[in-house]
Structures are given as structure tokens and as C-alpha cells.
Design a protein around this motif. Structure first.
Motif, PDB file in Angstrom:
ATOM      1  N   VAL A 153       0.839  -1.207   0.000  1.00 44.04           N
ATOM      2  CA  VAL A 153       0.000   0.000   0.000  1.00 44.04           C
ATOM      3  C   VAL A 153       0.870   1.251   0.000  1.00 44.04           C
ATOM      4  CG1 VAL A 153      -1.612   1.362   1.382  1.00 44.04           C
ATOM      5  CG2 VAL A 153      -2.044  -1.064   1.032  1.00 44.04           C
ATOM      6  N   GLN A 154       1.898   1.267   0.845  1.00 48.13           N
ATOM      7  CA  GLN A 154       2.782   2.432   0.888  1.00 48.13           C
ATOM      8  C   GLN A 154       3.526   2.622  -0.422  1.00 48.13           C
ATOM      9  OE1 GLN A 154       1.352   3.830   4.073  1.00 48.13           O
ATOM     10  NE2 GLN A 154       3.213   4.850   3.412  1.00 48.13           N
ATOM     11  N   LEU A 155       3.938   1.526  -1.058  1.00 48.36           N
ATOM     12  CA  LEU A 155       4.580   1.629  -2.368  1.00 48.36           C
ATOM     13  C   LEU A 155       3.651   2.286  -3.374  1.00 48.36           C
ATOM     14  CD1 LEU A 155       6.332  -1.866  -2.699  1.00 48.36           C
ATOM     15  CD2 LEU A 155       7.475   0.339  -2.701  1.00 48.36           C
ATOM     16  N   GLY A 156       2.401   1.836  -3.394  1.00 50.15           N
ATOM     17  CA  GLY A 156       1.440   2.403  -4.332  1.00 50.15           C
ATOM     18  C   GLY A 156       1.168   3.872  -4.065  1.00 50.15           C
ATOM     19  N   LEU A 157       1.029   4.228  -2.792  1.00 53.67           N
ATOM     20  CA  LEU A 157       0.797   5.630  -2.451  1.00 53.67           C
ATOM     21  C   LEU A 157       2.002   6.483  -2.827  1.00 53.67           C
ATOM     22  CD1 LEU A 157      -0.903   5.320   1.063  1.00 53.67           C
ATOM     23  CD2 LEU A 157      -2.010   5.758  -1.138  1.00 53.67           C
ATOM     24  N   GLY A 158       3.206   5.969  -2.568  1.00 52.67           N
ATOM     25  CA  GLY A 158       4.407   6.725  -2.913  1.00 52.67           C
ATOM     26  C   GLY A 158       4.513   6.994  -4.394  1.00 52.67           C
ATOM     27  N   ALA A 159       4.115   6.013  -5.210  1.00 50.81           N
ATOM     28  CA  ALA A 159       4.195   6.171  -6.665  1.00 50.81           C
ATOM     29  C   ALA A 159       3.214   7.218  -7.173  1.00 50.81           C
ATOM     30  CB  ALA A 159       3.928   4.830  -7.347  1.00 50.81           C
ATOM     31  N   LEU A 160       2.085   7.388  -6.489  1.00 48.91           N
ATOM     32  CA  LEU A 160       1.028   8.286  -6.959  1.00 48.91           C
ATOM     33  C   LEU A 160       1.024   9.639  -6.255  1.00 48.91           C
ATOM     34  CD1 LEU A 160      -1.892   5.691  -7.196  1.00 48.91           C
ATOM     35  CD2 LEU A 160      -0.562   6.653  -9.087  1.00 48.91           C
ATOM     36  N   SER A 161       1.334   9.653  -4.964  1.00 50.58           N
ATOM     37  CA  SER A 161       1.303  10.899  -4.205  1.00 50.58           C
ATOM     38  C   SER A 161       2.300  10.816  -3.052  1.00 50.58           C
ATOM     39  CB  SER A 161      -0.097  11.179  -3.651  1.00 50.58           C
ATOM     40  OG  SER A 161      -0.083  12.314  -2.794  1.00 50.58           O
ATOM     41  N   PRO A 162       3.519  11.321  -3.232  1.00 58.32           N
ATOM     42  CA  PRO A 162       4.520  11.268  -2.165  1.00 58.32           C
ATOM     43  C   PRO A 162       4.031  11.846  -0.841  1.00 58.32           C
ATOM     44  CG  PRO A 162       5.557  11.899  -4.223  1.00 58.32           C
ATOM     45  CD  PRO A 162       4.071  11.875  -4.485  1.00 58.32           C
ATOM     46  N   SER A 163       3.327  12.968  -0.896  1.00 58.69           N
ATOM     47  CA  SER A 163       2.841  13.582   0.339  1.00 58.69           C
ATOM     48  C   SER A 163       1.880  12.661   1.077  1.00 58.69           C
ATOM     49  CB  SER A 163       2.127  14.911   0.031  1.00 58.69           C
ATOM     50  OG  SER A 163       3.028  15.896  -0.378  1.00 58.69           O
ATOM     51  N   LEU A 164       0.989  12.022   0.352  1.00 53.42           N
ATOM     52  CA  LEU A 164       0.029  11.119   0.972  1.00 53.42           C
ATOM     53  C   LEU A 164       0.748   9.922   1.586  1.00 53.42           C
ATOM     54  CD1 LEU A 164      -2.741  10.126   1.732  1.00 53.42           C
ATOM     55  CD2 LEU A 164      -3.072   9.340  -0.625  1.00 53.42           C
ATOM     56  N   ALA A 165       1.760   9.405   0.904  1.00 56.17           N
ATOM     57  CA  ALA A 165       2.513   8.271   1.445  1.00 56.17           C
ATOM     58  C   ALA A 165       3.153   8.636   2.778  1.00 56.17           C
ATOM     59  CB  ALA A 165       3.579   7.824   0.449  1.00 56.17           C
ATOM     60  N   ILE A 166       3.741   9.822   2.873  1.00 59.97           N
ATOM     61  CA  ILE A 166       4.372  10.244   4.122  1.00 59.97           C
ATOM     62  C   ILE A 166       3.326  10.407   5.220  1.00 59.97           C
ATOM     63  CG2 ILE A 166       5.665  12.091   5.245  1.00 59.97           C
ATOM     64  CD1 ILE A 166       7.309  10.291   3.359  1.00 59.97           C
ATOM     65  N   GLY A 167       2.213  11.038   4.910  1.00 59.54           N
ATOM     66  CA  GLY A 167       1.162  11.226   5.908  1.00 59.54           C
ATOM     67  C   GLY A 167       0.543   9.917   6.351  1.00 59.54           C
ATOM     68  N   ALA A 168       0.219   9.054   5.397  1.00 59.35           N
ATOM     69  CA  ALA A 168      -0.382   7.757   5.716  1.00 59.35           C
ATOM     70  C   ALA A 168       0.579   6.903   6.522  1.00 59.35           C
ATOM     71  CB  ALA A 168      -0.786   7.038   4.436  1.00 59.35           C
ATOM     72  N   GLY A 169       1.865   6.951   6.172  1.00 59.36           N
ATOM     73  CA  GLY A 169       2.863   6.180   6.911  1.00 59.36           C
ATOM     74  C   GLY A 169       2.935   6.605   8.365  1.00 59.36           C
ATOM     75  N   MET A 170       2.779   7.901   8.622  1.00 57.15           N
ATOM     76  CA  MET A 170       2.800   8.378  10.004  1.00 57.15           C
ATOM     77  C   MET A 170       1.608   7.843  10.786  1.00 57.15           C
ATOM     78  SD  MET A 170       4.449   9.926  12.270  1.00 57.15           S
ATOM     79  CE  MET A 170       5.712  10.673  11.246  1.00 57.15           C
TER      80      MET A 170
END
Length: 370
Positions: free
Chosen positions: A67-84
Motif C-alpha cells: 500500500v505504501q509503495l502504491g501511495l508513494g508512486a502516486l502521491s509522495p505527500s500522501l505516502a508520508i502522511g499515511a505512513g505516520m
């Protein structure tokens, strides 16, 4: 293909989110007032890693990485926020193993009401330990008065709850470590602008200031030293795992975009994917051995992260050379990704601060976090 699996995971676990991210351009998704965090919340992202016994989906660690890989590929900001958020959930669930029940009730509420949780567990101050909280709690009546600042703090605007490590300072006994659970709407919780960089703006990484915030006894959990250190070890395993997956996803997305635009030949594309897949498979191996997070687990994920810092920088530079200067100058996507990848180096603990502890660990001594 790992990127294909990552996108499939988004479709399976966050239905509709990928389509929403594709519905507006990259610059809008990454802008300061972007809706991507609220889209994540609305699609069920808050409950992904919450255990089923609390009402969540309880994704496996590898599913969480995808999931984090997919979010990072599409929206770096969202990946960082979701990871937190997911890191905060992992920490709460670790504490729930030995607690009196407050964390369990909170986890149930998070899963039921799609609550977004941010974290104030470490502060990026030079020469100060990331395990020593700068947030102070002083006893007052039937609770505590909490004061301090966390910056940067992702999800600063959209969070519902803040989990914060605090230093409790009683009048007549020695200070001790505890975890405060603070509602964003509490009096004294303020968000101030902190993030001035022109990338990752949508991660909402601002300064959260706690100005004499009242926290009742029921919302502050005392943690003994041994349990605190173990919780930190477990928390860092998850933090490093999810953060590494996020940045790895960003570079997967970069290679995919450059390939779509005809900037990479087959040989260059394969060379890039081999390097990225090697990193992803290393993360996968770690996730399949995460039943108990130990010092060994932490050393493994740190080794993977520090290695990938170099690999992702190399792949990004090689792809950017093929993308060319005109695309770099004329397309915000490429320049933003190039800048963002460098931020990977700054997440705690920085490589230079862990060289001595890792050297001791590789010499069969305990791994000491700094």
C-alpha cells in the motif's frame, strides 16, 4: 511486477482512492491544501493496520508495504502522511499488549470512526536523542498540563488524535516517561506553519504546539523503562519499514512515468527495476519475519533503509539524465520527485548517528538507539 501488485493493493484495500488521485494532476495532489489526506481517510485508510479484534482490516506487514509503495508512486505527500498514521497505530497496538485497556478502546474507536492519528514521538533536533521527549507533562488536579512542540508533525491539520511521548515531571519524585493521547480539539492544541519546502506540502508537516493542554489521567499512559524501550524498538521497525516503502514507491513511480513518456529504453528500464525490486524483496523478507520486533529486526530494516538511500539517489539521477533538462524545468512532477528523494536521508535516525551503534551491534553488542 511489484508496482502492479502495489496498485492492485490500493484497489483492494482503498477502493476509489487511486481513481481520485488520477482525477487531478500531480501538482494539485501535492499542493498545500490538497484533499489527498481526507481522500485516504474517506476510503478506509485509518483502519488498514488496526487488528481485527479492534475492528480493523489487519493487513499483513507486506500488504502494508505494498500500500505504501502504491501511495508513494502516486502521491509522495500522501505516502508520508499515511505512513505516520500507520506507525502511530503500530505503536498503540504494541502498548495495548501490556496496558490497562485505554489503547484498546482507542483502537476500536479509530477503526469504527475512521480517526486519523498523528505522532509526536521524536524531535528532529541536532545533537539531541530522538528518544528524549521535549514535551513536558506536569501533574495538575486530576490530570496533567502538557506543554511542548512537535515539528515537523505530519497530518497536522487533518489529524483527529495526537500520540505524544512526554516527560512527566512530578514535584516530589523523579521524572518518568509516559505517552499522552490528545484530541486535536483540546484547548491549547495549535498548528503553525513550519514546512517551507516546495515539496511534500500535502503531507501537512507543520508545527503542532501544545500550550498548557490539559490531559486527564485516563489519557496518559505510564510506561516503564523496559517497556518503553521495547515499544520504541517496535515503533522504529514499523516507521523505517513504512518510510522506506514510501520513498521506494516514489522512485518506482518515477521510472514508470519516464518509461511511459518514452524517455527510457528497455535496457535502462530493466536496470532500474532490478535495483528497485531488490530493495522491495529485502523489505518483503523483513515483513515475513516480523512476528516479534527485536533488535535484529531493527538492524535489518535500518540496513535496508540506509542501502536504499544510496540506491534511490542513484536511480533517480540516472532517470533524470534520460528525462532531460527541458522536462525537468517544464514539468513540476520531475523536479518535485528529484527534490523529495533527498528528504529520505533526513528521517530519524539519520545514518551518521547510527554508525557507531550499528558498529557495536555488528560486534555482537546490544543495539543502542540514539
Amino acid at each position: 511486477m511489484i508496482l502492479t501488485d502495489a496498485y492492485a493493493s490500493l484497489d483492494n484495500f482503498l477502493p476509489g482512492l487511486k481513481e481520485k488521485l488520477a482525477s487531478q494532476n500531480f501538482s494539485d495532489n501535492e499542493a498545500e491544501h490538497s484533499p489527498v489526506i481526507s481522500w485516504f481517510k474517506d476510503s478506509g485508510g485509518c483502519r488498514l493496520m488496526v487488528k481485527k479484534c479492534y475492528g480493523g482490516l489487519e493487513l499483513t506487514p507486506w500488504q502494508g508495504v505494498l500500500v505504501q509503495l502504491g501511495l508513494g508512486a502516486l502521491s509522495p505527500s500522501l505516502a508520508i502522511g499515511a505512513g505516520m498514521h500507520q506507525f502511530s497505530i503500530a505503536t498503540l497496538q504494541e502498548m495495548a499488549k501490556t496496558s490497562t485497556g485505554l489503547e484498546s478502546l482507542l483502537l476500536e474507536a479509530i477503526a469504527k470512526n475512521d480517526l486519523l492519528v498523528s505522532s509526536a514521538f521524536s524531535e528532529g533536533n541536532t545533537s539531541k536523542s530522538i528518544l528524549k521527549s521535549q514535551i513536558i507533562a506536569k501533574p495538575s488536579g486530576k490530570g496533567f498540563i502538557v506543554t511542548g512542540t512537535k515539528k515537523p508533525c505530519s497530518l497536522a491539520h487533518d489529524m483527529d488524535l495526537l500520540t505524544a511521548s512526554v516527560r512527566v515531571e512530578p514535584e516530589d519524585t523523579d521524572p518518568y516517561f509516559a505517552v499522552a493521547l490528545i484530541h486535536k480539539e483540546n484547548d491549547g492544541v495549535n498548528v503553525e506553519q513550519f514546512w517551507d519546502a516546495n515539496f511534500l506540502k500535502a503531507s501537512q508537516s507543520e508545527a503542532v504546539k501544545l500550550n498548557e493542554v490539559y490531559v486527564p489521567h485516563s489519557m496518559l499512559v505510564n510506561v516503564d523503562e523496559n517497556m518503553a524501550y521495547h515499544a520504541h524498538i517496535c515503533g522504529f521497525v514499523w516507521f523505517e519499514l513504512l518510510t522506506t516503502a514510501s520513498y521506494l514507491g516514489m522512485v518506482y513511480g518515477l521510472v514508470d512515468e519516464a518509461k511511459k513518456r518514452g524517455r527510457l529504453c528497455d535496457q535502462e528500464t530493466v536496470a532500474a527495476y532490478i535495483k528497485l525490486d531488490t530493495g522491495a524483496l529485502a523489505l518483503k523478507a523483513i515483513t515475513y519475519d516480523m512476528h516479534d520486533q527485536t533488535q535484529d529486526t531493527l538492524s535489518q530494516v535500518l540496513a535496508c533503509r540506509y542501502h536504499l538511500q544510496e540506491v534511490l539517489t542513484q536511480v533517480t539521477a540516472q532517470v533524470m539524465e534520460k528525462v532531460g533538462g527541458l522536462n525537468y524545468i517544464g514539468d513540476n512532477y520531475f523536479s518535485s520527485i528529484a527534490q523529495t528523494i533527498h528528504a529520505f536521508n533526513f528521517h530519524p535516525p539519520a545514518k551518521h548517528s547510527m554508525l557507531a551503534p550499528l558498529a557495536a551491534y555488528y560486534d555482537n553488542q546490544p543495539l543502542v538507539m540514539v
